[in-house]
Design an enzyme around this catalytic site. Structure first.
Site, PDB file in Angstrom:
ATOM      1  N   VAL A 104      -7.092  -3.188 -66.976  1.00  0.00           N
ATOM      2  CA  VAL A 104      -6.230  -4.320 -66.649  1.00  0.00           C
ATOM      3  C   VAL A 104      -4.940  -4.190 -67.448  1.00  0.00           C
ATOM      4  CG1 VAL A 104      -5.974  -6.823 -66.638  1.00  0.00           C
ATOM      5  CG2 VAL A 104      -8.217  -5.802 -66.182  1.00  0.00           C
TER       6      VAL A 104
ATOM      7  N   LYS B  86       4.934  -4.524 -49.042  1.00  0.00           N
ATOM      8  CA  LYS B  86       4.990  -5.718 -48.188  1.00  0.00           C
ATOM      9  C   LYS B  86       6.361  -6.381 -48.277  1.00  0.00           C
ATOM     10  CE  LYS B  86       2.799 -10.166 -47.258  1.00  0.00           C
ATOM     11  NZ  LYS B  86       1.631 -11.045 -47.467  1.00  0.00           N
TER      12      LYS B  86
ATOM     13  N   HIS C  76     -10.078  32.000 -25.959  1.00  0.00           N
ATOM     14  CA  HIS C  76     -10.019  30.670 -25.358  1.00  0.00           C
ATOM     15  C   HIS C  76     -11.223  29.812 -25.728  1.00  0.00           C
ATOM     16  CE1 HIS C  76      -6.418  31.757 -23.297  1.00  0.00           C
ATOM     17  NE2 HIS C  76      -7.008  32.703 -22.577  1.00  0.00           N
TER      18      HIS C  76
ATOM     19  N   GLY D 267      -6.231  40.330 -27.207  1.00  0.00           N
ATOM     20  CA  GLY D 267      -5.524  39.106 -27.569  1.00  0.00           C
ATOM     21  C   GLY D 267      -6.416  38.031 -28.153  1.00  0.00           C
TER      22      GLY D 267
ATOM     23  N   ASP E 184     -33.570  28.699  -9.041  1.00  0.00           N
ATOM     24  CA  ASP E 184     -32.547  29.642  -8.571  1.00  0.00           C
ATOM     25  C   ASP E 184     -32.056  30.597  -9.650  1.00  0.00           C
ATOM     26  OD1 ASP E 184     -31.277  27.607  -9.935  1.00  0.00           O
ATOM     27  OD2 ASP E 184     -29.917  27.035  -8.312  1.00  0.00           O
TER      28      ASP E 184
ATOM     29  N   ARG F 204     -31.828  21.281 -26.380  1.00  0.00           N
ATOM     30  CA  ARG F 204     -30.686  21.773 -25.606  1.00  0.00           C
ATOM     31  C   ARG F 204     -29.454  21.891 -26.499  1.00  0.00           C
ATOM     32  NH1 ARG F 204     -29.048  16.354 -22.110  1.00  0.00           N
ATOM     33  NH2 ARG F 204     -27.566  15.549 -23.649  1.00  0.00           N
TER      34      ARG F 204
END
Length: 499
Positions: free
Chosen positions: A63, A135, A269, A298, A453, A495
Site C-alpha cells: 500500500v 479514464k 496448404h 514449395g 464402399d 475419431r
C-alpha cells in the site's frame, strides 16, 4: 497552481530522462519507493508520495498510492466545478501526468517461480493508478511504456502541450496493457479451464506482410508466458515468416512430434503431403519425399532430429519454403545458406498448447487439443493384421489426426503413400488417397464408414488392412466386406475430425 507528475515504475529505463524533462517544464515530481530513490540519486527534485498523503507505505510496500489524495488528484474532472471545489476543500492538488509501469508478472511467467512468488508479482496500485488516469485522459496524460518517453518530449517540443489525440492514444494503450496483464493473471490462476469469460494474454510480435491473401492484414501475437513453439523458434536463415508459413509449420511440427522415431513431414496448404519414419533424418526425408514428389514443391519440411549435410543437399534439389528441426549440423547450414530465401528454423520446444481457438463471426470456439490417438484396439475381422501391418495402422492414424476431414491416409512401410483430404464424402477421399498411393497396403480413416464402399474401393487397390474408429450403425457392412475380400479391420473407438 503548480502542475504535478506522478512517476512510479518498475522498469526504470530512462525514467530520469523524462523526470528531468518534466521538472524542467515546471512540473512537481511525485514518486514512490525505488523510483523515488532512483530519481533522488539522479538529482531530480522529487517528493515522496507519502509526504503528500500523510500516510507512509505499509504492508511491505503493498500500500503506497491507494489513497484519496492521489486518486482524487487524478480523477477530478477539471471542467466540473463540483470536482474542483471538492479538491480545494480537501486541499488536494490535481495530478496532470501519471507515468506508471507494472510489476513484471509477464516475466515471472517465464521463470521457475512458486505460486506464492507469482502472487507477489500481481500489481495492485499500478493498474489502479493507470486506469484512473486513463479514464480521465482528457485532463491527465497517462504513460505505461518507457518507449513513449521520447514521444512525450517530442509532443511538448512541437506543440508546447499534449494534444487530446495523443492523450487518448496513451489511454488506449493503458487499457490494452492492463487488460492483457489481468488476462495473464486470470490464465495463471485458472486450473480447470472453466472460465465464464475467455482470458488470453498475447503481445504483438510483428505485423506480417499480409494474411492468407495479399489484401488481408495480419499480425503475429506471442503468448506472454514465453511458452509455445512460436515463442521458442530461432530463425537461422531466410526471409521473414508469412501468415501461411506460420500456420503450415505449426501442423508440420506437430506431425513429427507424434513419433519417438526419426520422422519427417512434408506439408503443403496445411495438409501433410508426405510423412515417414526412418533410421535417421536422411532416410525419413527420402521416404517423405517419395510419398509425393510433386506436392512437396514449395512446401514445409519438418524433422524431429538433427539435420545433416546429406539431407540438406537433397532438400536443396527442390524449392521449399521452410525447413524446421531441433538442430542442424554446421555443414548443413552452410548448404542451406546457398538458398538465401529458404527459411531455416531451429526449435527444441515440443508442441504443448492445451487449447485450440477458432474465431467465428461474433464468437470464439475453444477446445482442448486432439492429443489422444485411440480408445482401444478392437480386432473386428477374423483375418488379423500382422505386427508390421499394425505398426503401419498406428502410423497412419497419427497422420490422419492432421489431415482435413474427410481424411484417408494410405500407408506402407511407415510412409504416407497417399493422402485424401478435405473431401465432402469419404469415398472421394479414399479414391484420392488410393490413386496416389500406388502400392499402399494399409488404409487409415479419421472417422467411421457409413457404408461398405470404401472397403470395396480399398479391395480394388490391394489394401491388406484398414484402421478406423468404428461406431457406425452399419459397421457390420464394412466388416462383412472386409471378410469377403480378406482385409483385416481394426477399430480404435476414437475419431479424429479436423475441419
Amino acid at each position: 497552481m503548480k502542475r504535478r507528475a506522478l512517476i512510479s515504475v518498475f522498469d526504470k529505463s530512462n525514467v530520469e530522462k523524462i523526470a528531468e524533462y518534466l521538472e524542467g517544464r515546471g512540473y512537481e515530481i511525485l514518486s514512490t519507493g525505488g523510483t523515488y530513490r532512483k530519481l533522488k540519486e539522479c538529482g531530480v527534485n522529487v517528493t515522496e508520495v507519502s509526504e503528500v498523503t500523510g500516510s507512509g507505505e505499509m504492508l511491505g510496500g503493498r500500500v503506497k498510492s491507494l489513497h484519496p489524495v492521489i486518486h482524487g488528484g487524478i480523477l477530478a474532472n477539471r471542467a466540473k466545478a463540483e470536482d474542483m471545489s471538492t479538491l480545494e476543500e480537501r486541499e488536494i492538488a490535481p495530478i496532470d501526468i501519471v507515468i506508471v509501469n507494472l510489476y513484471p508478472f509477464f516475466a515471472g511467467l517465464k521463470e521457475d517461480k512458486t505460486f506464492e512468488e507469482m502472487v507477489e508479482l500481481i500489481d495492485i496500485g499500478g493498474p489502479t493508478m493507470l486506469r484512473s488516469a486513463a479514464k480521465n485522459f482528457k485532463d491527465v496524460l497517462v504513460v505505461v511504456d518507457p518507449q513513449d518517453y521520447d514521444n512525450i518530449i517530442n509532443e511538448f517540443e512541437e506543440k508546447n502541450e499534449i494534444s487530446y489525440e495523443f492523450k487518448k492514444e496513451m489511454a488506449r494503450k493503458v487499457f490494452n496493457v492492463t487488460s492483457s496483464y489481468d488476462a495473464a493473471i486470470s490464465e495463471y490462476m485458472n486450473e480447470d479451464g472453466e472460465e465464464e469469460y475467455l482470458s488470453v494474454s498475447y503481445k504483438k510480435e510483428e505485423n506480417l506482410r499480409y494474411g492468407e491473401n495479399s489484401h488481408q492484414d495480419a499480425a503475429l501475437y506471442l503468448r506472454n508466458d514465453g511458452k509455445g513453439v512460436m515463442n521458442n523458434i530461432e530463425i537461422l536463415g531466410g526471409k521473414k515468416l508469412s501468415y501461411n508459413n506460420i500456420k503450415d509449420l505449426d501442423i508440420a511440427w506437430k506431425v513429427v512430434w507424434e513419433f519417438d522415431e526419426p520422422a519427417c513431414c512434408s506439408l503443403k496448404h496445411n495438409t501433410p503431403c508426405g510423412a515417414a519414419i526412418g533410421e535417421n533424418s536422411y532416410d525419413a526425408y527420402m521416404k517423405a519425399y517419395n510419398c509425393d514428389p510433386i506436392s512437396i514443391f514449395g512446401g514445409i519440411i519438418a524433422f524431429n532430429r538433427k539435420v545433416d549435410k546429406a539431407t540438406a543437399e537433397e532438400i536443396n534439389k527442390i524449392f521449399v519454403e521452410i525447413v524446421i528441426a531441433p538442430d542442424f549440423e554446421e555443414d548443413a547450414l552452410a548448404e542451406f545458406s546457398k538458398k538465401k530465401n529458404l527459411r531455416v528454423l531451429k526449435c527444441q520446444y515440443k508442441p504443448d498448447d492445451k487449447y485450440e481457438y477458432v474465431s467465428v463471426d461474433g464468437a470464439m470456439l475453444r477446445q482442448t487439443r486432439d492429443e489422444k490417438l485411440l480408445e482401444e484396439l478392437k480386432y473386428v475381422t477374423e483375418n488379423q493384421p500382422s505386427e508390421k501391418e499394425l505398426e503401419d495402422m498406428i502410423f497412419g492414424m497419427k497422420i490422419c489426426k492432421y489431415v482435413k476431414s474427410n481424411a484417408i491416409v494410405v500407408v506402407k512401410d511407415k510412409m504416407a503413400k497417399g493422402v485424401g483430404a478435405g473431401q465432402v464424402n469419404r469415398i472421394w477421399a479414399a479414391c484420392e488417397a488410393l490413386d496416389r498411393a500406388g502400392d499402399g497396403a494399409i488404409l487409415a480413416s479419421d472417422a467411421f464408414f457409413p457404408f461398405s464402399d470404401v472397403v470395396e474401393k480399398a479391395g480394388e487397390y490391394g489394401i491388406k488392412g484398414i484402421i478406423q474408429p468404428g461406431g457406425s450403425i452399419k459397421d457390420k457392412l464394412s466388416i462383412e466386406k472386409c471378410e469377403e475380400l480378406g482385409i483385416s479391420m481394426v477399430f480404435t473407438g476414437l475419431r479424429h475430425f479436423k475441419h
